[in-house]
Write a protein that holds these residues in place. Structure first.
Motif, PDB file in Angstrom:
ATOM      1  N   ARG A 141     -11.088 -22.889  -5.236  1.00 30.07           N
ATOM      2  CA  ARG A 141     -10.465 -21.912  -4.349  1.00 30.07           C
ATOM      3  C   ARG A 141     -11.374 -20.713  -4.095  1.00 30.07           C
ATOM      4  NH1 ARG A 141      -6.340 -24.848  -6.109  1.00 30.07           N
ATOM      5  NH2 ARG A 141      -4.318 -24.734  -5.031  1.00 30.07           N
ATOM      6  N   GLY A 142     -11.179 -20.081  -2.928  1.00 33.41           N
ATOM      7  CA  GLY A 142     -11.826 -18.815  -2.653  1.00 33.41           C
ATOM      8  C   GLY A 142     -11.214 -17.711  -3.498  1.00 33.41           C
ATOM      9  N   PRO A 143     -11.829 -16.520  -3.517  1.00 32.96           N
ATOM     10  CA  PRO A 143     -11.365 -15.455  -4.406  1.00 32.96           C
ATOM     11  C   PRO A 143      -9.886 -15.115  -4.271  1.00 32.96           C
ATOM     12  CG  PRO A 143     -13.510 -14.901  -3.523  1.00 32.96           C
ATOM     13  CD  PRO A 143     -13.072 -16.146  -2.811  1.00 32.96           C
ATOM     14  N   ALA A 144      -9.400 -14.887  -3.054  1.00 30.77           N
ATOM     15  CA  ALA A 144      -7.996 -14.485  -2.887  1.00 30.77           C
ATOM     16  C   ALA A 144      -7.046 -15.578  -3.345  1.00 30.77           C
ATOM     17  CB  ALA A 144      -7.724 -14.120  -1.422  1.00 30.77           C
ATOM     18  N   ASP A 145      -7.332 -16.819  -2.967  1.00 25.17           N
ATOM     19  CA  ASP A 145      -6.464 -17.923  -3.358  1.00 25.17           C
ATOM     20  C   ASP A 145      -6.532 -18.185  -4.861  1.00 25.17           C
ATOM     21  OD1 ASP A 145      -5.517 -18.313  -0.828  1.00 25.17           O
ATOM     22  OD2 ASP A 145      -6.860 -19.974  -0.355  1.00 25.17           O
ATOM     23  N   ALA A 146      -7.697 -17.953  -5.460  1.00 22.17           N
ATOM     24  CA  ALA A 146      -7.831 -18.150  -6.904  1.00 22.17           C
ATOM     25  C   ALA A 146      -6.981 -17.130  -7.665  1.00 22.17           C
ATOM     26  CB  ALA A 146      -9.289 -18.038  -7.324  1.00 22.17           C
ATOM     27  N   VAL A 147      -7.015 -15.873  -7.224  1.00 23.59           N
ATOM     28  CA  VAL A 147      -6.183 -14.857  -7.880  1.00 23.59           C
ATOM     29  C   VAL A 147      -4.708 -15.189  -7.716  1.00 23.59           C
ATOM     30  CG1 VAL A 147      -5.531 -12.418  -7.896  1.00 23.59           C
ATOM     31  CG2 VAL A 147      -7.930 -13.059  -7.623  1.00 23.59           C
ATOM     32  N   LYS A 148      -4.310 -15.599  -6.507  1.00 26.62           N
ATOM     33  CA  LYS A 148      -2.915 -15.962  -6.272  1.00 26.62           C
ATOM     34  C   LYS A 148      -2.494 -17.130  -7.170  1.00 26.62           C
ATOM     35  CE  LYS A 148       0.291 -17.604  -2.718  1.00 26.62           C
ATOM     36  NZ  LYS A 148       0.429 -18.019  -1.293  1.00 26.62           N
ATOM     37  N   TYR A 149      -3.335 -18.149  -7.243  1.00 26.77           N
ATOM     38  CA  TYR A 149      -3.047 -19.313  -8.086  1.00 26.77           C
ATOM     39  C   TYR A 149      -2.896 -18.880  -9.542  1.00 26.77           C
ATOM     40  CZ  TYR A 149      -3.740 -23.851 -10.372  1.00 26.77           C
ATOM     41  OH  TYR A 149      -3.598 -24.974 -11.157  1.00 26.77           O
ATOM     42  N   PHE A 150      -3.832 -18.079 -10.024  1.00 26.86           N
ATOM     43  CA  PHE A 150      -3.802 -17.633 -11.424  1.00 26.86           C
ATOM     44  C   PHE A 150      -2.522 -16.857 -11.723  1.00 26.86           C
ATOM     45  CE2 PHE A 150      -4.843 -14.374 -14.635  1.00 26.86           C
ATOM     46  CZ  PHE A 150      -5.171 -15.189 -15.696  1.00 26.86           C
ATOM     47  N   MET A 151      -2.152 -15.976 -10.824  1.00 23.55           N
ATOM     48  CA  MET A 151      -0.986 -15.136 -11.087  1.00 23.55           C
ATOM     49  C   MET A 151       0.328 -15.892 -10.982  1.00 23.55           C
ATOM     50  SD  MET A 151      -1.953 -11.435  -9.490  1.00 23.55           S
ATOM     51  CE  MET A 151      -3.126 -10.401 -10.363  1.00 23.55           C
ATOM     52  N   THR A 152       0.397 -16.876 -10.094  1.00 23.69           N
ATOM     53  CA  THR A 152       1.653 -17.603  -9.917  1.00 23.69           C
ATOM     54  C   THR A 152       1.730 -18.835 -10.812  1.00 23.69           C
ATOM     55  OG1 THR A 152       0.702 -18.770  -8.009  1.00 23.69           O
ATOM     56  CG2 THR A 152       2.002 -16.787  -7.575  1.00 23.69           C
ATOM     57  N   GLY A 156       2.663 -16.923 -14.059  1.00 20.70           N
ATOM     58  CA  GLY A 156       4.070 -17.153 -13.735  1.00 20.70           C
ATOM     59  C   GLY A 156       4.735 -16.020 -12.987  1.00 20.70           C
ATOM     60  N   LEU A 157       3.924 -15.164 -12.329  1.00 20.76           N
ATOM     61  CA  LEU A 157       4.503 -14.077 -11.547  1.00 20.76           C
ATOM     62  C   LEU A 157       5.118 -14.632 -10.266  1.00 20.76           C
ATOM     63  CD1 LEU A 157       1.674 -11.388 -11.862  1.00 20.76           C
ATOM     64  CD2 LEU A 157       3.846 -11.457 -13.110  1.00 20.76           C
ATOM     65  N   PRO A 158       6.170 -14.006  -9.759  1.00 15.54           N
ATOM     66  CA  PRO A 158       6.777 -14.487  -8.503  1.00 15.54           C
ATOM     67  C   PRO A 158       5.856 -14.272  -7.312  1.00 15.54           C
ATOM     68  CG  PRO A 158       7.813 -12.441  -9.236  1.00 15.54           C
ATOM     69  CD  PRO A 158       6.917 -12.879 -10.349  1.00 15.54           C
ATOM     70  N   ALA A 163       2.259 -11.190  -3.254  1.00 18.76           N
ATOM     71  CA  ALA A 163       2.059 -10.830  -1.847  1.00 18.76           C
ATOM     72  C   ALA A 163       1.988  -9.317  -1.683  1.00 18.76           C
ATOM     73  CB  ALA A 163       3.192 -11.403  -1.002  1.00 18.76           C
ATOM     74  N   MET A 164       2.817  -8.586  -2.414  1.00 19.37           N
ATOM     75  CA  MET A 164       2.780  -7.122  -2.366  1.00 19.37           C
ATOM     76  C   MET A 164       1.492  -6.592  -2.980  1.00 19.37           C
ATOM     77  SD  MET A 164       6.707  -6.087  -3.346  1.00 19.37           S
ATOM     78  CE  MET A 164       6.233  -4.355  -3.430  1.00 19.37           C
ATOM     79  N   LEU A 165       1.045  -7.249  -4.056  1.00 19.40           N
ATOM     80  CA  LEU A 165      -0.176  -6.814  -4.728  1.00 19.40           C
ATOM     81  C   LEU A 165      -1.381  -6.887  -3.797  1.00 19.40           C
ATOM     82  CD1 LEU A 165      -1.381  -5.877  -7.428  1.00 19.40           C
ATOM     83  CD2 LEU A 165      -1.683  -8.288  -8.031  1.00 19.40           C
ATOM     84  N   PRO A 169      -4.780  -1.251  -3.424  1.00 17.92           N
ATOM     85  CA  PRO A 169      -6.234  -1.093  -3.602  1.00 17.92           C
ATOM     86  C   PRO A 169      -6.810  -1.977  -4.700  1.00 17.92           C
ATOM     87  CG  PRO A 169      -5.167   1.046  -3.357  1.00 17.92           C
ATOM     88  CD  PRO A 169      -4.060   0.040  -3.461  1.00 17.92           C
ATOM     89  N   ALA A 170      -6.016  -2.276  -5.735  1.00 17.89           N
ATOM     90  CA  ALA A 170      -6.524  -3.074  -6.854  1.00 17.89           C
ATOM     91  C   ALA A 170      -6.900  -4.491  -6.442  1.00 17.89           C
ATOM     92  CB  ALA A 170      -5.487  -3.129  -7.973  1.00 17.89           C
ATOM     93  N   TRP A 171      -6.381  -4.963  -5.305  1.00 17.71           N
ATOM     94  CA  TRP A 171      -6.629  -6.342  -4.894  1.00 17.71           C
ATOM     95  C   TRP A 171      -8.125  -6.596  -4.680  1.00 17.71           C
ATOM     96  CZ3 TRP A 171      -4.003 -10.588  -5.329  1.00 17.71           C
ATOM     97  CH2 TRP A 171      -4.359 -11.714  -4.600  1.00 17.71           C
ATOM     98  N   LYS A 172      -8.837  -5.607  -4.169  1.00 16.27           N
ATOM     99  CA  LYS A 172     -10.276  -5.758  -3.948  1.00 16.27           C
ATOM    100  C   LYS A 172     -10.990  -6.023  -5.269  1.00 16.27           C
ATOM    101  CE  LYS A 172     -14.305  -3.332  -2.034  1.00 16.27           C
ATOM    102  NZ  LYS A 172     -14.780  -2.087  -1.377  1.00 16.27           N
ATOM    103  N   HIS A 173     -10.611  -5.295  -6.300  1.00 14.05           N
ATOM    104  CA  HIS A 173     -11.213  -5.505  -7.625  1.00 14.05           C
ATOM    105  C   HIS A 173     -10.872  -6.893  -8.157  1.00 14.05           C
ATOM    106  CE1 HIS A 173     -12.161  -5.005 -11.872  1.00 14.05           C
ATOM    107  NE2 HIS A 173     -10.945  -5.420 -12.128  1.00 14.05           N
TER     108      HIS A 173
END
Length: 261
Positions: A141-152, A156-158, A163-165, A169-173
């Protein structure tokens, strides 16, 4: 001020040092670095008792990386920082950083004492299992999708929370750290498979070890941390009341100081 040390494979590892007293090295978990996450504040708090070394794990912050990854290289990174700290040190690891520190201790790295806060293992069926293909899934996965996958899928985050995260600003980091998520997955290894831990992986640990969990952490996490204490020779286990995986500096610092001093 940033200092650097070369790991065994030539990778540059960046760290900073503060305080006075016995050497102590902090090992971050996933998506955290020397300048972002819980360790900067903890380093300041502990500096009145220890000479604290806070480093960027490979691929993060000002540290370098290699063309391919192996957990042994990360163990060598920690060993290099400990060597820079004088040849031996206390270690505090959080989350996957705790898993890495346990691996390092088992490999014979010169860790005098180790505090392992909530290594994120899954040892029973009390939570939804981590996908068996999570290493490959993260790598593909690309960076954004990898973070989403990891968190969900992993944390196990909803989905709506993630999506709000993405609007913060922290999303860039988080995206900048995303390429190292497969590293954390490999460090944790088979210990998230929902099966009892294989105690043999830590049979070689000779250092005193304290495992710690928050009183408000989920039951599966508490069970896992207790299981690590049972598996590591001579380890102790402690609960910090009122805390969870995002433990406050003021809550963990006294626990660390009491065990290590």
């Amino acid at each position: 001020m940033t200092s650097t040390v070369f790991s065994k494979d030539g990778t540059t590892i960046a760290y900073d040092r503060r305080g006075e007293g016995p050497a102590m090295v902090l090992v971050d978990g996933a998506l955290c670095g020397r300048a972002q996450g819980p360790m900067p504040e903890l380093a300041e708090e502990l500096a009145s008792h220890f000479t604290v070394y806070n480093y960027d794990r490979r691929g993060r912050g000002e540290s370098g990386d290699a063309d391919s990854y192996a957990v042994d290289r990360e163990i060598e990174d920690l060993a290099a920082v400990i060597e820079a700290a004088g040849g031996s040190a206390y270690v505090y690891g959080s989350s996957s950083g705790a898993a890495l520190a346990l691996r390092a201790a088992a490999a014979g790295v010169a860790i005098e004492k180790l505090v392992a806060f909530e290594p994120p293992f899954v040892v029973d069926d009390s939570r939804k299992p981590v996908p068996a293909t999570w290493v490959e899934d993260l790598e593909s996965r690309g960076p954004a999708d990898a973070v989403k996958y990891f968190m969900t899928k992993v944390i196990g985050l909803p989905g709506p929370f993630v999506a709000m995260l993405r609007l913060m600003p922290a999303w860039k980091h988080l995206k900048a750290m995303a390429p190292t998520l497969p590293y954390d997955a490999r460090v944790v290894g088979a210990n998230v498979a929902g099966r009892p831990l294989d105690a043999a992986q830590w049979a070689g640990i000779e250092s005193p070890v304290l495992t710690v969990y928050g009183g408000k952490s989920p039951a599966w996490m508490k069970t896992a941390v207790r299981a690590v204490a049972d598996a590591v020779p001579g380890a102790e286990c402690q609960e910090v009341p009122g805390q969870n995986h995002m433990i406050k500096t003021g809550a963990i610092a006294p626990v660390v100081t009491e065990f290590l001093r």
